[in-house]
Enzyme design. Structure first.
Site, short mmCIF file in Angstrom:
data_model
loop_
_atom_site.label_atom_id
_atom_site.label_comp_id
_atom_site.label_asym_id
_atom_site.label_seq_id
_atom_site.Cartn_x
_atom_site.Cartn_y
_atom_site.Cartn_z
N GLU A 1 0.87 -1.18 0.00
CA GLU A 1 0.00 0.00 0.00
C GLU A 1 0.90 1.22 0.00
O GLU A 1 1.71 1.39 0.90
CB GLU A 1 -0.83 -0.02 1.28
CG GLU A 1 -2.32 0.03 1.04
CD GLU A 1 -3.06 0.07 2.36
OE1 GLU A 1 -3.63 -0.97 2.70
OE2 GLU A 1 -3.06 1.11 3.02
N ASP B 1 -6.07 10.19 9.44
CA ASP B 1 -4.85 9.56 9.93
C ASP B 1 -4.41 10.12 11.26
O ASP B 1 -4.64 11.29 11.57
CB ASP B 1 -3.72 9.75 8.91
CG ASP B 1 -3.88 8.84 7.71
OD1 ASP B 1 -3.83 7.61 7.91
OD2 ASP B 1 -4.08 9.34 6.59
N TYR C 1 -11.46 -3.77 2.86
CA TYR C 1 -10.55 -3.33 3.91
C TYR C 1 -11.38 -3.11 5.16
O TYR C 1 -12.20 -2.20 5.20
CB TYR C 1 -9.87 -2.03 3.47
CG TYR C 1 -8.76 -1.52 4.37
CD1 TYR C 1 -8.92 -1.43 5.75
CD2 TYR C 1 -7.55 -1.10 3.84
CE1 TYR C 1 -7.90 -0.97 6.57
CE2 TYR C 1 -6.52 -0.62 4.65
CZ TYR C 1 -6.71 -0.56 6.01
OH TYR C 1 -5.71 -0.07 6.82
#
Lengths: 275, 405
Positions: free
Chosen positions: A49, A60, A175
């Site tokens: 990734e 994040d 995911y």
């Protein structure tokens, strides 16, 4: 068949789970990212990734936010990110690369140009964290038509009804974001991960990767017992940060240290599948 | 030119879009909560008990309606158009932000949330959020850029007095956009018990619509008050825009009155031709940030640029999506005023009217100073005086070279 489906099919045949390491393109600089990238398959990466740096990565945690900041400061751009993929492909034609990031830099590049250039560079999939199913058609449709998988995310807040929406149009793999939060913070309990993966499998044949909060070989092993892949990002990116000298330049041994850590994670993932 | 729509007041569509703008560009973890919020808000809007409670709090807690005031000396000084101020600075906590904070905290309570968070730039929205959190006994964390904490000390102390935790944000430019990133991070981590009280008409759907609806009380009151004062509707409405909540609140009820001109004033900082401004419409391009598609200040590579304005509340590199839609439709004019023009307007208003306006609102006044002299005396302008300037005296003193510590 695509590189992603080939890779998952081969892993399944060998009863192995995938290790998916994440690094940010251009962190701490272009050359070092390329050295890490080149070494990742041998260190145990089954899929890579690659983060497309963005100035405002609001999904994040601090580790990846700082990594994106370092990359941008060192001159990272979308063009340079795709250069990394293209150069990697010259030496490796089988390890899938999934580009991960935010929508704004793709919009700025131009959606059609981005899809075309990403495919030509040798990318295999996209994870765009701020494009939920409600908003992703304008990227997903041209991307899937060009052979790029658009990976959808499921989370602890996804009900069964919501999962149906998420899985309708998903490709490549699913995911599973194992904690409600940002990257690199809390870790999920193994039993919760097992239950979530089972719920997704009940609705989809796609492989399930699990990420968020996996920092050690032991945690990677746990995830590998339940899921088809374990994604490790912040822990690797933190190793890159730790390998910088006082001027923010890569100190000797940074690449070796990072790849060594990835090898340890790989051993963990392998242990997770032993009978 | 494209045909004008039948109404400018029907947006957004069911997916939260104003034309191509708006939407829900958030991580999947937040989607179920946003869908719930949308449903809950739709129910609340139709619930007489909710509306009654909101109306009563507006009256006795905020002090609404805020007066419409004829700025006689400013009008005479400029020698042209007749200028009214909509006195939002007289609201409890000193700005219009309390209007949407009250509405959102009632929704938080309805949804069983025990904690609220907010981002703040000038601190007005943070103070408003801390205030309603105290009033309803909810835990409150306010995210504020470290740079803004430094230039808005009085508001930081105010928030702490009200029992809120003020979390300094040091990432990026350490201003409003970074505070919003951090608030989003905190929200996604505490989605089970936390309500995010967004401070402007931006963010993911339904926020731009919801905040607009709560702020529209400004325009609804103005309509009644100007009819009483002048026996007719105004010729022009003027408001400052950062994210755009006070402008949207004033404009929205009048959007379908084609004769009324609307000017929204962006912060031009050192000038829109420099790289030191906060004028997203005059100097930005389409993009996606903080949950919505809108105009942003950004590099050609799609990295968000740092905004600059002397007023912390306008120091944001984006703008609410409905504003972009109204700009492209040509319904609202987007103009700008520089730091220096805002400072001059700040001083003139203090001297002529005995009102110290917020630096944000001073941008709108600066625009009026430019245009009023050339307009006829029967041209009626309503300016939204969105906040009071007590919080800005340190910034202004510094800009004027005065020492007041």
């Amino acid at each position: 068949m695509t590189r992603l489906t080939d890779r998952f099919a081969a892993l399944k045949a060998e009863n192995r789970a995938a290790l998916i390491p994440f690094i940010v393109a251009g962190d701490p600089d272009h050359a070092t990212t390329f050295d890490i990238l080149k070494g990742l398959p041998e260190a145990g990466a089954d899929i890579i990734e690659l983060g497309m740096p963005f100035s405002d990565p609001s999904a994040d945690g601090p580790a990846i936010e700082k990594a994106a900041g370092r990359a941008l400061k060192a001159g990272a751009s979308m063009v340079r990110t795709l250069d990394l993929v293209r150069d990697f492909r010259k030496g490796d034609t089988t390890t899938p690369i999934v580009l991960m990031g935010y929508f704004n830099p793709i919009m700025a590049y131009g959606i059609d140009a981005f899809v075309k250039d990403a495919v030509n560079a040798g990318a295999d999939g996209l994870i765009i964290v701020d494009l939920p199913p409600e908003e992703d058609a304008e990227l997903r449709e041209p991307a899937t038509a060009a052979g790029l998988s658009v990976i959808r995310l499921a989370t602890p807040t996804s009900t069964d009804a919501r999962l149906a929406t998420i899985l309708d149009g998903a490709s490549g793999f699913v995911y599973y974001v194992s904690v409600a939060g940002v990257t690199g913070q809390k870790s999920a309990a193994s039993t919760d991960i097992a239950a979530a993966v089972a719920r997704i499998r009940a609705q989809s044949d796609l492989p399930v990767a699990v990420g968020f909060g996996i920092r050690t070989p032991e945690q990677a092993a746990e995830v590998a017992t339940h899921a088809d892949a374990a994604v490790v990002g912040s822990a690797i990116v933190s190793r890159i940060e730790a390998g910088l000298d006082e001027n923010g330049k890569p100190a000797d041994g940074l690449v070796r240290e990072v790849l060594g850590f990835v090898s340890g994670l790989k051993a963990g993932v392998a242990r997770g599948r032993k009978p | 030119m494209a045909d004008a729509p039948n109404s400018y007041r029907t947006g957004p569509d069911e997916r939260g879009h104003f034309g191509p703008y708006g939407g829900r560009y958030v991580s999947e973890t937040l989607m179920p909560l946003l869908l719930d919020l949308e449903k809950e808000y739709a129910k609340a809007k139709e619930d007489p008990a909710f509306l009654t409670e909101l109306a009563e709090l507006n009256r006795v807690y905020i002090g609404r309606p805020s007066p419409l005031y004829y700025a006689e000396r400013l009008t005479e000084h400029l020698g042209g158009a007749k200028i009214y101020f909509k006195r939002e600075e007289l609201n409890h906590t000193g700005a219009h932000k309390i209007n949407h904070a009250i509405g959102q905290v009632l929704l938080a309570k309805r949804m069983g949330k025990t904690r609220v968070i907010a981002e703040t730039g000038a601190g007005q929205h943070g103070v408003a959020t801390a205030t309603v959190a105290a009033r309803f006994g909810l835990e409150c964390t306010v995210f504020m850029g470290a740079v803004d904490i430094e230039r808005q000390k009085p508001n930081v102390f105010r928030m702490k007095l009200l029992g809120a935790e003020v979390q300094p944000v040091t990432s990026g430019s350490a201003t409003l956009k970074d505070a919003m990133n951090e608030a989003l991070r905190n929200w996604v981590t505490n989605v089970h018990d936390t309500f995010y009280i967004i401070g402007t008409v931006a963010g993911p759907h339904p926020y731009p619509m919801m905040v607009r609806d709560f702020q529209s009380i400004i325009g609804r009151e103005t309509r009644e008050q100007i009819m009483e004062a002048e026996g007719r509707l105004p010729n022009r409405l003027v408001a400052c825009v950062g994210g755009g909540s006070n402008a949207m609140g004033l404009f929205h009820p009048f959007l379908d009155e084609p004769e009324i001109v609307m000017d929204a004033v962006e912060a031009a900082g050192h000038g829109v031709d420099t790289d030191q401004h906060a004028a997203s419409i005059s100097g930005g391009t389409p993009g996606v940030l903080h949950g919505n598609r809108t105009y942003l200040l950004q590099t050609p590579d799609g990295q968000i640029a740092e905004a600059h304005s002397i007023s912390a509340g306008l120091d944001y590199p984006g703008i609410g999506p409905e504003h972009v839609w109204l700009h492209e439709a040509g319904r609202v004019n987007y103009v700008s005023a520089t730091d220096d023009e805002a400072l001059a307007a700040f001083r003139l208003t203090a001297e002529l009217e005995g009102i110290i306006p917020a630096l944000e609102s001073s941008h709108a006044i600066a625009h009026i100073i430019r245009i009023a002299p050339d307009l006829p005396k029967d041209h009626v302008i309503v300016l939204n005086l969105s906040g009071r300037g007590d919080k800005d005296i340190f910034t202004v003193a510094k800009a004027l070279g005065a020492e007041i510590d």
